[in-house]
Design a protein around this motif. Structure first.
Motif, PDB file in Angstrom:
ATOM      1  N   PRO A  45       0.817  -1.218   0.000  1.00 38.11           N
ATOM      2  CA  PRO A  45       0.000   0.000   0.000  1.00 38.11           C
ATOM      3  C   PRO A  45       0.853   1.273   0.000  1.00 38.11           C
ATOM      4  CG  PRO A  45      -0.866  -1.570   1.589  1.00 38.11           C
ATOM      5  CD  PRO A  45       0.450  -2.117   1.096  1.00 38.11           C
ATOM      6  N   ALA A  46       2.091   1.164   0.498  1.00 39.38           N
ATOM      7  CA  ALA A  46       2.977   2.325   0.574  1.00 39.38           C
ATOM      8  C   ALA A  46       3.833   2.501  -0.684  1.00 39.38           C
ATOM      9  CB  ALA A  46       3.873   2.220   1.796  1.00 39.38           C
ATOM     10  N   GLY A  47       3.812   1.528  -1.593  1.00 37.27           N
ATOM     11  CA  GLY A  47       4.628   1.615  -2.804  1.00 37.27           C
ATOM     12  C   GLY A  47       5.216   0.263  -3.170  1.00 37.27           C
ATOM     13  N   ASN A  48       6.047   0.276  -4.189  1.00 41.56           N
ATOM     14  CA  ASN A  48       6.657  -0.956  -4.686  1.00 41.56           C
ATOM     15  C   ASN A  48       8.066  -1.129  -4.137  1.00 41.56           C
ATOM     16  OD1 ASN A  48       4.389  -1.462  -6.262  1.00 41.56           O
ATOM     17  ND2 ASN A  48       5.195  -0.264  -7.956  1.00 41.56           N
ATOM     18  N   LEU A  49       8.434  -2.394  -3.922  1.00 38.94           N
ATOM     19  CA  LEU A  49       9.773  -2.726  -3.447  1.00 38.94           C
ATOM     20  C   LEU A  49      10.428  -3.681  -4.426  1.00 38.94           C
ATOM     21  CD1 LEU A  49       9.014  -3.676   0.272  1.00 38.94           C
ATOM     22  CD2 LEU A  49       9.843  -1.503  -0.564  1.00 38.94           C
ATOM     23  N   ASN A 102       9.405 -15.887   4.068  1.00 43.46           N
ATOM     24  CA  ASN A 102       9.932 -15.161   5.228  1.00 43.46           C
ATOM     25  C   ASN A 102      10.122 -13.678   4.909  1.00 43.46           C
ATOM     26  OD1 ASN A 102       9.976 -17.516   6.747  1.00 43.46           O
ATOM     27  ND2 ASN A 102      12.111 -17.952   6.260  1.00 43.46           N
ATOM     28  N   ILE A 103      10.615 -13.382   3.710  1.00 47.94           N
ATOM     29  CA  ILE A 103      10.817 -11.992   3.297  1.00 47.94           C
ATOM     30  C   ILE A 103       9.474 -11.267   3.194  1.00 47.94           C
ATOM     31  CG2 ILE A 103      11.527 -10.543   1.349  1.00 47.94           C
ATOM     32  CD1 ILE A 103      13.856 -12.643   0.983  1.00 47.94           C
ATOM     33  N   LEU A 104       8.479 -11.925   2.607  1.00 50.80           N
ATOM     34  CA  LEU A 104       7.152 -11.306   2.501  1.00 50.80           C
ATOM     35  C   LEU A 104       6.579 -11.009   3.885  1.00 50.80           C
ATOM     36  CD1 LEU A 104       5.627 -13.403  -0.418  1.00 50.80           C
ATOM     37  CD2 LEU A 104       6.429 -11.027  -0.513  1.00 50.80           C
ATOM     38  N   GLY A 136       7.142  -4.834   8.579  1.00 52.28           N
ATOM     39  CA  GLY A 136       7.759  -3.510   8.454  1.00 52.28           C
ATOM     40  C   GLY A 136       6.772  -2.459   7.988  1.00 52.28           C
ATOM     41  N   CYS A 137       5.963  -2.813   6.994  1.00 55.17           N
ATOM     42  CA  CYS A 137       4.949  -1.866   6.511  1.00 55.17           C
ATOM     43  C   CYS A 137       3.900  -1.603   7.588  1.00 55.17           C
ATOM     44  CB  CYS A 137       4.279  -2.406   5.245  1.00 55.17           C
ATOM     45  SG  CYS A 137       5.318  -2.358   3.780  1.00 55.17           S
ATOM     46  N   GLY A 138       3.489  -2.649   8.281  1.00 57.76           N
ATOM     47  CA  GLY A 138       2.489  -2.499   9.331  1.00 57.76           C
ATOM     48  C   GLY A 138       2.964  -1.615  10.469  1.00 57.76           C
ATOM     49  N   PHE A 157       7.555   1.484   8.936  1.00 58.89           N
ATOM     50  CA  PHE A 157       8.948   1.745   8.560  1.00 58.89           C
ATOM     51  C   PHE A 157       9.025   2.226   7.113  1.00 58.89           C
ATOM     52  CE2 PHE A 157       9.801  -1.578  11.879  1.00 58.89           C
ATOM     53  CZ  PHE A 157      10.426  -0.727  12.771  1.00 58.89           C
ATOM     54  N   PRO A 158       9.965   3.103   6.800  1.00 62.91           N
ATOM     55  CA  PRO A 158      10.140   3.526   5.409  1.00 62.91           C
ATOM     56  C   PRO A 158      10.502   2.326   4.527  1.00 62.91           C
ATOM     57  CG  PRO A 158      11.360   4.968   6.898  1.00 62.91           C
ATOM     58  CD  PRO A 158      10.874   3.793   7.716  1.00 62.91           C
ATOM     59  N   LEU A 159       9.956   2.305   3.318  1.00 60.71           N
ATOM     60  CA  LEU A 159      10.207   1.193   2.406  1.00 60.71           C
ATOM     61  C   LEU A 159      11.699   0.988   2.160  1.00 60.71           C
ATOM     62  CD1 LEU A 159       7.356   1.623  -0.235  1.00 60.71           C
ATOM     63  CD2 LEU A 159       7.413   0.149   1.789  1.00 60.71           C
ATOM     64  N   GLU A 160      12.433   2.071   2.024  1.00 59.90           N
ATOM     65  CA  GLU A 160      13.874   1.962   1.782  1.00 59.90           C
ATOM     66  C   GLU A 160      14.574   1.237   2.933  1.00 59.90           C
ATOM     67  OE1 GLU A 160      17.493   5.047   1.751  1.00 59.90           O
ATOM     68  OE2 GLU A 160      16.049   5.380   0.129  1.00 59.90           O
ATOM     69  N   ASP A 161      14.162   1.510   4.162  1.00 63.81           N
ATOM     70  CA  ASP A 161      14.760   0.831   5.318  1.00 63.81           C
ATOM     71  C   ASP A 161      14.435  -0.654   5.314  1.00 63.81           C
ATOM     72  OD1 ASP A 161      15.702   3.301   6.057  1.00 63.81           O
ATOM     73  OD2 ASP A 161      14.368   3.540   7.787  1.00 63.81           O
TER      74      ASP A 161
END
Length: 106
Positions: free
Chosen positions: A17-21, A35-37, A43-45, A48-52
């Protein structure tokens, strides 16, 4: 979402929802993708910034002996895993087959 599995790395494109990674990681296999998902979702919940999130995930190194790629300059890939039960070995071999090597030697 798009996933590219190989014997050398994993590339994942994730829409949030915050953008693409776009994540490129040395962690191999679908189990690591799951695990990554999960880590991205947490992190999104937590806001945290997507870049982080990307930097943190890409900094994770493979655990020795767990779907570990061994590269000593040989002209073929070698994966080491300490799968020590029939079920674990079967899941490991299924994960390796998904990546598509020409031949598997156990």
């Amino acid at each position: 979402e798009e996933i590219r599995l190989s014997l050398f790395d994993t590339e994942i494109l994730i829409t949030t929802p915050a953008g693409n990674l776009e994540i490129v990681t040395p962690l191999l296999g679908k189990t690591n993708v799951y695990n990554i998902l999960a880590a991205v979702a947490v992190g999104c919940g937590m806001g945290f910034p997507l870049e982080d999130i990307v930097v943190g995930i890409e900094a994770v190194e493979a655990i020795p002996g767990r779907f570990e790629l061994i590269d000593e300059g040989q002209p073929f890939p070698v994966i080491v895993d300490y799968a020590h039960t029939p079920d674990a070995l079967e899941k490991l071999l299924d994960s390796v087959r998904e990546i598509g090597p020409r031949r598997i030697i156990t």
